[in-house]
Design a protein around this motif. Structure first.
Motif, PDB file in Angstrom:
ATOM      1  N   ASN A 189       0.830  -1.213   0.000  1.00 32.27           N
ATOM      2  CA  ASN A 189       0.000   0.000   0.000  1.00 32.27           C
ATOM      3  C   ASN A 189       0.870   1.271   0.000  1.00 32.27           C
ATOM      4  O   ASN A 189       0.682   2.187   0.803  1.00 32.27           O
ATOM      5  CB  ASN A 189      -0.943   0.006   1.212  1.00 32.27           C
ATOM      6  N   VAL A 190       1.850   1.289  -0.899  1.00 36.78           N
ATOM      7  CA  VAL A 190       2.707   2.464  -1.064  1.00 36.78           C
ATOM      8  C   VAL A 190       2.709   2.833  -2.540  1.00 36.78           C
ATOM      9  O   VAL A 190       2.350   2.029  -3.408  1.00 36.78           O
ATOM     10  CB  VAL A 190       4.147   2.199  -0.587  1.00 36.78           C
ATOM     11  N   SER A 191       3.096   4.050  -2.830  1.00 30.53           N
ATOM     12  CA  SER A 191       3.092   4.524  -4.207  1.00 30.53           C
ATOM     13  C   SER A 191       4.282   3.981  -4.986  1.00 30.53           C
ATOM     14  O   SER A 191       5.312   3.589  -4.394  1.00 30.53           O
ATOM     15  CB  SER A 191       3.122   6.056  -4.241  1.00 30.53           C
ATOM     16  N   GLY A 192       4.151   3.972  -6.307  1.00 33.23           N
ATOM     17  CA  GLY A 192       5.259   3.540  -7.144  1.00 33.23           C
ATOM     18  C   GLY A 192       6.457   4.454  -7.014  1.00 33.23           C
ATOM     19  O   GLY A 192       7.603   4.013  -7.133  1.00 33.23           O
ATOM     20  N   LYS A 193       6.218   5.733  -6.756  1.00 37.31           N
ATOM     21  CA  LYS A 193       7.324   6.673  -6.595  1.00 37.31           C
ATOM     22  C   LYS A 193       8.148   6.340  -5.358  1.00 37.31           C
ATOM     23  O   LYS A 193       9.385   6.455  -5.366  1.00 37.31           O
ATOM     24  CB  LYS A 193       6.780   8.101  -6.498  1.00 37.31           C
ATOM     25  N   THR A 194       7.463   5.911  -4.293  1.00 36.02           N
ATOM     26  CA  THR A 194       8.181   5.518  -3.079  1.00 36.02           C
ATOM     27  C   THR A 194       9.087   4.323  -3.351  1.00 36.02           C
ATOM     28  O   THR A 194      10.250   4.287  -2.936  1.00 36.02           O
ATOM     29  CB  THR A 194       7.185   5.170  -1.963  1.00 36.02           C
ATOM     30  N   ILE A 195       8.567   3.332  -4.072  1.00 33.35           N
ATOM     31  CA  ILE A 195       9.369   2.150  -4.409  1.00 33.35           C
ATOM     32  C   ILE A 195      10.539   2.548  -5.310  1.00 33.35           C
ATOM     33  O   ILE A 195      11.662   2.060  -5.162  1.00 33.35           O
ATOM     34  CB  ILE A 195       8.488   1.089  -5.079  1.00 33.35           C
ATOM     35  N   TYR A 196      10.268   3.454  -6.253  1.00 30.61           N
ATOM     36  CA  TYR A 196      11.326   3.950  -7.145  1.00 30.61           C
ATOM     37  C   TYR A 196      12.453   4.592  -6.328  1.00 30.61           C
ATOM     38  O   TYR A 196      13.646   4.330  -6.567  1.00 30.61           O
ATOM     39  CB  TYR A 196      10.730   4.968  -8.121  1.00 30.61           C
ATOM     40  N   ASN A 197      12.088   5.416  -5.355  1.00 29.26           N
ATOM     41  CA  ASN A 197      13.100   6.091  -4.528  1.00 29.26           C
ATOM     42  C   ASN A 197      13.921   5.083  -3.719  1.00 29.26           C
ATOM     43  O   ASN A 197      15.144   5.209  -3.591  1.00 29.26           O
ATOM     44  CB  ASN A 197      12.435   7.095  -3.590  1.00 29.26           C
ATOM     45  N   HIS A 198      13.237   4.071  -3.142  1.00 29.95           N
ATOM     46  CA  HIS A 198      13.955   3.058  -2.366  1.00 29.95           C
ATOM     47  C   HIS A 198      14.943   2.289  -3.249  1.00 29.95           C
ATOM     48  O   HIS A 198      16.084   2.039  -2.862  1.00 29.95           O
ATOM     49  CB  HIS A 198      12.970   2.083  -1.731  1.00 29.95           C
ATOM     50  N   LEU A 199      14.483   1.896  -4.444  1.00 27.83           N
ATOM     51  CA  LEU A 199      15.333   1.094  -5.327  1.00 27.83           C
ATOM     52  C   LEU A 199      16.555   1.875  -5.820  1.00 27.83           C
ATOM     53  O   LEU A 199      17.680   1.374  -5.813  1.00 27.83           O
ATOM     54  CB  LEU A 199      14.517   0.595  -6.526  1.00 27.83           C
ATOM     55  N   THR A 200      16.331   3.103  -6.266  1.00 29.86           N
ATOM     56  CA  THR A 200      17.454   3.899  -6.778  1.00 29.86           C
ATOM     57  C   THR A 200      18.461   4.200  -5.672  1.00 29.86           C
ATOM     58  O   THR A 200      19.681   4.209  -5.907  1.00 29.86           O
ATOM     59  CB  THR A 200      16.951   5.204  -7.401  1.00 29.86           C
ATOM     60  N   ARG A 201      17.966   4.431  -4.464  1.00 29.12           N
ATOM     61  CA  ARG A 201      18.869   4.663  -3.338  1.00 29.12           C
ATOM     62  C   ARG A 201      19.646   3.373  -3.013  1.00 29.12           C
ATOM     63  O   ARG A 201      20.838   3.404  -2.719  1.00 29.12           O
ATOM     64  CB  ARG A 201      18.045   5.095  -2.122  1.00 29.12           C
ATOM     65  N   PHE A 202      18.958   2.245  -3.084  1.00 32.31           N
ATOM     66  CA  PHE A 202      19.571   0.946  -2.815  1.00 32.31           C
ATOM     67  C   PHE A 202      20.683   0.646  -3.820  1.00 32.31           C
ATOM     68  O   PHE A 202      21.782   0.217  -3.452  1.00 32.31           O
ATOM     69  CB  PHE A 202      18.485  -0.128  -2.868  1.00 32.31           C
TER      70      PHE A 202
END
Length: 705
Positions: free
Chosen positions: A118-131
């Protein structure tokens, strides 16, 4: 030239373009990279093109990672830990290699994870790019709160929460630091015990111990209603806030039941290890007695040996010997040895030269296999490997065949070196007429470690694995079943997920932590004194002499006590070196320093009786001289009073008398065969001195009368 996952590549023509290798396909053809300065999803380039740019110096490998941070779990705030763990769960769910790297499959994964959490795609994008940009480890997902200054907990002066509806004789108040200490102490004493009482029981016992007074009429304790008393809800809130479910089960159920029924097992072992990077580690006690490095007449017991093996290639990753007992710190040093450059280790720690290609195994694995008896089950070391993005796989009860890889090397040790060594454990030594093998010990720890390394080099480079199941690709490439050849083939084929890491990063994460003391002499640790630039620049030692000493955390390597390391911030460590007067201990190990300290203290105790007797004899000799002087003074002076008016004149007369005595003594000594005239002259001078003394006494007596 070999590319590895997590390598950093800097462009010669564009210094702002620093690329990180995030994945290499199994055919070793395509490499996926990200620009760490402009986080984005990975893009692909051919491996050969990148290697060509490295060979032509268009690209260069960067050793130090600008985004690497070293932080312990206890230093994180609750908010930091929560955000990191939430982001880690999301990344673990969406991070499926190689689909997450392919644009046509990536958004499907993100969409599914978005619905699940239940999170936005932008949040997942930010986590992945930071990772991707920050090294693909758990700490990469930490928020940068430490750059915003210290986070101070707000202190309330007024009671928080909803006002009470009904009046009561019991007063309430906010939970302060003193109450928090009481809560923790009560939980540890009354709740985290094997009898498994209820939380209500722990709360009641806390009230009895800390918030009650004795009733004189009944002689029982009652609530101290004159002062505020915490409520059960407050007690329960901080209990839930502080303690996680796994810790509670571990404390109340016991370690064994926690490991059997509740401990998380990350990853799963399969018959095929899926390439290099699956390391098995085991510890065993060596079948030999060693002697001290400082005194070969002292037997120090049997060493502890840690062995690390790559399951796929059967190569010996590291063999580490220590006389320390099996513990978390000794295992940390064994892991640091496994991840570090072996040529550097052999040269600096063992004083032996080996070639770079003889033992080219210095990488971070993706998984570590350990049995249930390993120290890797501890919370501290579990957190350590999680921060390095290493999975732990427990194989104690259901994968005994993987343990055989480690056992094989132990068998080679027994068959190859036992006939050559003295002090080897013998089963029949206790029989009548048998000799005690411990008295034959001659090797110290460094010498025994050299033998272990030589055995590992033989095994890696010369041992033929007759039962190794070669794959079709290996047969076509004519790879012999020799551990080092299998390992090199695995590196070239990209068959695995090994990662590279600089020694400074390994040191910051893996080396054990201890306490040192800063005092006016230096930074005191394990009997030695160290110094560093920061200490000199900030005048630590002067401040310690004025304001008193204080403790600091240091990381250390017990095999080389010439340096210790203190952390400057979350990113950097500073090296502390021995001060000049302790240069003699540059090559010393911790166990040698401990042995030296014990020897010094024992020597001090042994000499204690002699020293005290010497003090007593000195006191008696001084008393004899003083008593003799008193007798002489009484004979010379009688009942008279000492003359203190003419001290200067008396001093001059005494000096003249001393010179005359010296002159007489010199004349007598320098004359080999004294003539009668010389003797008469000397006797005359002595009589003149005696006459002078007599006149001097008569004059003093006349003055006193």
């Amino acid at each position: 030239m070999q590319l590895m996952v997590n390598d950093l590549l800097l462009s010669k023509y564009n210094p702002s373009k620093l690329e990180r290798v995030v994945w290499i396909d199994y055919q070793n053809k395509w490499c996926y990279l990200v620009n760490v300065n402009k986080p984005s999803f990975p893009y692909s380039l051919e491996v050969n093109d990148i290697i060509h740019q490295l060979e032509t110096n268009e690209l260069e490998k960067v050793v130090e990672d600008p985004f690497f941070i070293s932080v312990q779990v206890k230093e994180l705030t609750d908010a930091e830990r929560k955000k990191r763990d939430e982001a880690w769960e999301i990344v673990q769910d969406v991070y499926l290699i190689p689909d997450i790297l392919l644009p046509n499959k990536r958004w499907g994964l993100i969409k599914n994870t978005s619905k699940k959490f239940n999170v936005s795609g932008k949040t997942i994008y930010n986590h992945l790019t930071r990772f991707f940009a920050r090294g693909m480890i758990k700490s990469a997902l930490l928020p940068d709160y430490y750059r915003s200054g210290n986070q101070v907990e707000h202190q309330y002066t007024k009671k928080t929460g909803r006002p009470a509806i009904y009046s009561s004789t019991i007063k309430r108040a906010n939970v302060d630091n003193e109450w928090k200490k009481i809560f923790r102490a009560s939980l540890e004493k009354y709740y985290f015990i094997r009898s498994k009482p209820s939380l209500k029981y722990a709360y009641q016992q806390m009230l009895k111990d800390y918030f009650s007074i004795k009733d004189e009429s009944t002689d029982y304790k009652v609530l101290d209603v004159a002062n505020p008393i915490p409520s059960y809800d407050q007690f329960y809130y901080w209990y839930r806030k502080w303690y996680k479910a796994d810790y509670i089960i571990h404390k109340r159920e016991g370690r064994r039941k926690y490991l059997q029924n509740h401990r998380a097992i990350t990853g799963s072992a399969t018959d095929d290890s899926m390439g290099i990077g699956l390391f098995a580690i085991d510890g065993t006690i060596g079948d030999i007695y060693l002697v001290s490095s400082l005194d070969r007449n002292k037997v120090i017991g049997r060493p502890m040996i840690y062995l690390t093996v790559d399951i796929f290639s059967r190569v010996i990753v590291s063999v580490y010997a220590t006389i320390e007992n099996m513990s978390g710190d000794s295992l940390r040093l064994a892991l640091a040895n496994a991840f570090s450059n072996k040529k550097y280790f052999c040269n600096t720690k063992l004083d032996m030269e080996i070639g770079e290609q003889e033992w080219p195994v210095h990488y971070i694995p993706h998984t570590i296999l350990a049995d249930r008896g390993s120290e890797l089950i501890s919370d501290e070391l579990t957190s350590l490997v999680e921060d390095l993005n290493i999975k732990i796989q427990n194989t104690g009860s259901y994968r005994p065949e993987l343990k055989g890889v480690c056992e094989r090397f132990i068998g080679i040790l027994q068959s190859h070196i036992a006939p050559f060594l003295e002090g080897i454990v013998q089963k029949d030594h206790a029989k009548r007429g048998g000799q005690d093998y411990r008295k034959k010990a001659v090797l110290n720890l460094k010498e025994y470690s050299r033998i272990l390394v030589r055995c590992a080099l033989y095994y890696n480079n010369e041992h033929y694995l007759s039962d190794y199941p070669l794959t079709q690709h290996m047969i076509e490439a004519k790879i012999p079943p020799i551990p080092i050849k299998l390992f090199e083939w695995g590196l070239k084929s990209g068959n695995g997920l090994l990662r590279s890491m600089s020694y400074s990063q390994i040191r910051s994460n893996v080396l054990p932590i201890s306490q040192a003391i800063v005092d006016y002499k230096g930074i005191y640790f394990k009997g030695l004194y160290y110094s560093c630039r920061t200490a000199i620049k900030e005048r630590w030692f002067s401040n310690a002499r004025i304001n008193g000493s204080w403790k600091i955390e240091v990381r250390y390597d017990s095999q080389d006590m010439s340096e210790i390391y203190i952390r400057k911030n979350r990113k950097d460590y500073e090296t502390c070196t021995l001060i000049e007067q302790y240069d003699m201990y540059k090559s010393a190990r911790m166990e040698e320093l401990i042995d030296l300290t014990i020897s010094k203290r024992q020597q001090e105790v042994d000499f204690q009786e002699s020293e005290i007797n010497g003090q007593i004899r000195l006191a008696q000799e001084i008393e004899e001289i003083v008593n003799e002087a008193k007798k002489e003074a009484k004979l010379d002076l009688g009942e008279g009073i000492k003359n203190i008016k003419d001290i200067r004149q008396n001093r001059k007369e005494e000096q003249e008398l001393t010179r005359q005595k010296k002159s007489v003594n010199i004349q007598v000594i320098n004359t080999d065969v004294p003539s009668s005239s010389t003797v008469n002259s000397a006797s005359k001078k002595i009589r003149n001195i005696d006459l002078f003394r007599q006149k001097q006494k008569e004059g003093l007596n006349n003055e006193n009368h």
